[in-house]
Design an enzyme around this catalytic site. Structure first.
Site, PDB file in Angstrom:
ATOM      1  N   LYS A  12       0.841  -1.205   0.000  1.00 31.82           N
ATOM      2  CA  LYS A  12       0.000   0.000   0.000  1.00 31.82           C
ATOM      3  C   LYS A  12       0.874   1.253   0.000  1.00 31.82           C
ATOM      4  CE  LYS A  12      -2.494   1.742   3.634  1.00 31.82           C
ATOM      5  NZ  LYS A  12      -2.472   3.206   3.648  1.00 31.82           N
TER       6      LYS A  12
ATOM      7  N   ASP B  92      -3.384   4.242  -2.127  1.00 34.25           N
ATOM      8  CA  ASP B  92      -4.364   4.780  -1.166  1.00 34.25           C
ATOM      9  C   ASP B  92      -4.397   6.312  -1.253  1.00 34.25           C
ATOM     10  OD1 ASP B  92      -6.185   4.894   0.888  1.00 34.25           O
ATOM     11  OD2 ASP B  92      -4.745   4.442   2.474  1.00 34.25           O
TER      12      ASP B  92
ATOM     13  N   LYS C  53      -7.266   8.170  -1.588  1.00 34.09           N
ATOM     14  CA  LYS C  53      -8.523   8.702  -1.019  1.00 34.09           C
ATOM     15  C   LYS C  53      -9.011   9.899  -1.823  1.00 34.09           C
ATOM     16  CE  LYS C  53      -7.903   6.981   3.699  1.00 34.09           C
ATOM     17  NZ  LYS C  53      -6.526   6.494   3.708  1.00 34.09           N
TER      18      LYS C  53
ATOM     19  N   ASP D 153     -13.366  14.655  -5.094  1.00 32.49           N
ATOM     20  CA  ASP D 153     -13.489  15.900  -5.857  1.00 32.49           C
ATOM     21  C   ASP D 153     -14.751  15.777  -6.712  1.00 32.49           C
ATOM     22  OD1 ASP D 153     -12.860  18.321  -7.298  1.00 32.49           O
ATOM     23  OD2 ASP D 153     -10.748  17.983  -6.775  1.00 32.49           O
TER      24      ASP D 153
ATOM     25  N   THR E  16     -11.595   6.515  10.241  1.00 31.95           N
ATOM     26  CA  THR E  16     -11.687   5.984  11.609  1.00 31.95           C
ATOM     27  C   THR E  16     -11.334   7.050  12.640  1.00 31.95           C
ATOM     28  OG1 THR E  16      -9.566   4.974  11.088  1.00 31.95           O
ATOM     29  CG2 THR E  16     -11.431   3.497  11.259  1.00 31.95           C
TER      30      THR E  16
ATOM     31  N   ARG F 225       2.535  -0.990  10.949  1.00 31.50           N
ATOM     32  CA  ARG F 225       3.584  -1.130  11.960  1.00 31.50           C
ATOM     33  C   ARG F 225       3.822  -2.538  12.496  1.00 31.50           C
ATOM     34  NH1 ARG F 225       1.122   3.985  14.820  1.00 31.50           N
ATOM     35  NH2 ARG F 225      -0.648   3.013  13.771  1.00 31.50           N
TER      36      ARG F 225
END
Ligand code: C5P
Length: 237
Positions: A35, A62, A64, A67, A121, A212
């Site tokens: 990613k 990614d 996002k 528009d 989130t 991580r």
């Protein structure tokens, strides 16, 4: 999808090209997708995407996107030329924007899966109420998911907490991509709606986004292989 490794999307949340390519080299064959997020993309640009793709790795870009429909359609067209496998748009861009993104992806030679982000989130119910939106976060996610699904979207980024609701209300062809994954025994860091790989797959996740717990593990390959083991166990039972 039968190979449990193919369900792992490792987040290349690193500072730049060299660290990203070193991680790709190391984890190749142990995870399904890499990613690339906004930080890495705005720093290294499409060239890095091409470099990773040229190593025959699968890429989740990614970005996002959010528009007007015409602009998002143009961005999806450009993204498709990079030969990536998944790209994100915000469900809150609305039905016209979402269907423009899907149409554009379908028109490409090898269409990526367009994924809609329902609610970040980091947003709380209090934030939603400030926007004048009533109801619970789950209802909000469901409404966005329905809009996205009706517009042709077949993949959603959602938290582990929403998997059961989404599985009960949508067709099984909807792919669920779940971040906030923490293998048993590892710290949660800043994620708070976490789930173990085993629980997320059991609940109905298709893909797990993991940063991580793999990237910062003392041995990232061993960490990825341990996740694969958990996924395999969940799929077998
Ligand atoms: O390190 P960690 O496993 O928490 O990384 C999760 C990755 O998934 C990060 O790249 C983060 O930006 C991304 N993500 C997330 N929550 C979302 C959407 C994406 O944590 N709702």
């Amino acid at each position: 999808m039968n190979d449990p490794r193919s369900r792992i999307i490792v987040a290349l949340d690193v500072a730049g090209r060299e660290a990203a390519l070193a991680a790709v080299e190391r984890l190749s064959g142990h995870v399904g997708y890499f990613k690339i997020g906004l930080e890495l993309f705005t720093r290294e640009g499409p060239r890095l995407v091409e470099e990773i793709r040229d190593r025959r790795e699968k890429i989740f870009l990614d970005l996002k996107l959010h528009d007007i429909p015409n602009t998002v359609a143009g961005a999806v067209r450009s993204v498709c030329k990079l030969g990536i496998d998944m790209v994100t748009v915000h469900a809150s861009g609305g039905a016209a924007m979402l269907s423009a993104a899907c149409r554009e992806a379908q028109a490409s030679d090898s269409p990526p899966l367009v994924l809609a982000v329902t609610a970040l989130t980091s947003l709380s119910e209090e934030d939603m109420h400030r926007f004048g939106v009533n109801g619970t976060m789950e209802q909000w996610v469901e409404r966005f998911a329905r809009t996205a699904y009706n517009a042709g979207i077949r993949g959603l980024v959602a938290s582990a907490r929403e998997i059961s609701m989404l599985r009960s209300k949508f067709d099984p062809d909807l792919q669920l991509i779940i971040p906030g994954i923490r293998p048993a025994g590892t710290g949660t860091q800043d994620q708070f709606r976490t789930a173990t790989p085993y629980d997320a797959i059991k609940a109905g996740a298709n893909y797990l986004v993991i940063g991580r717990p793999i990237m910062q593990a003392p041995d990232p390959v061993a960490a990825a292989d341990a996740v694969t083991g958990e996924i395999a166990r969940a799929l077998q039972e």
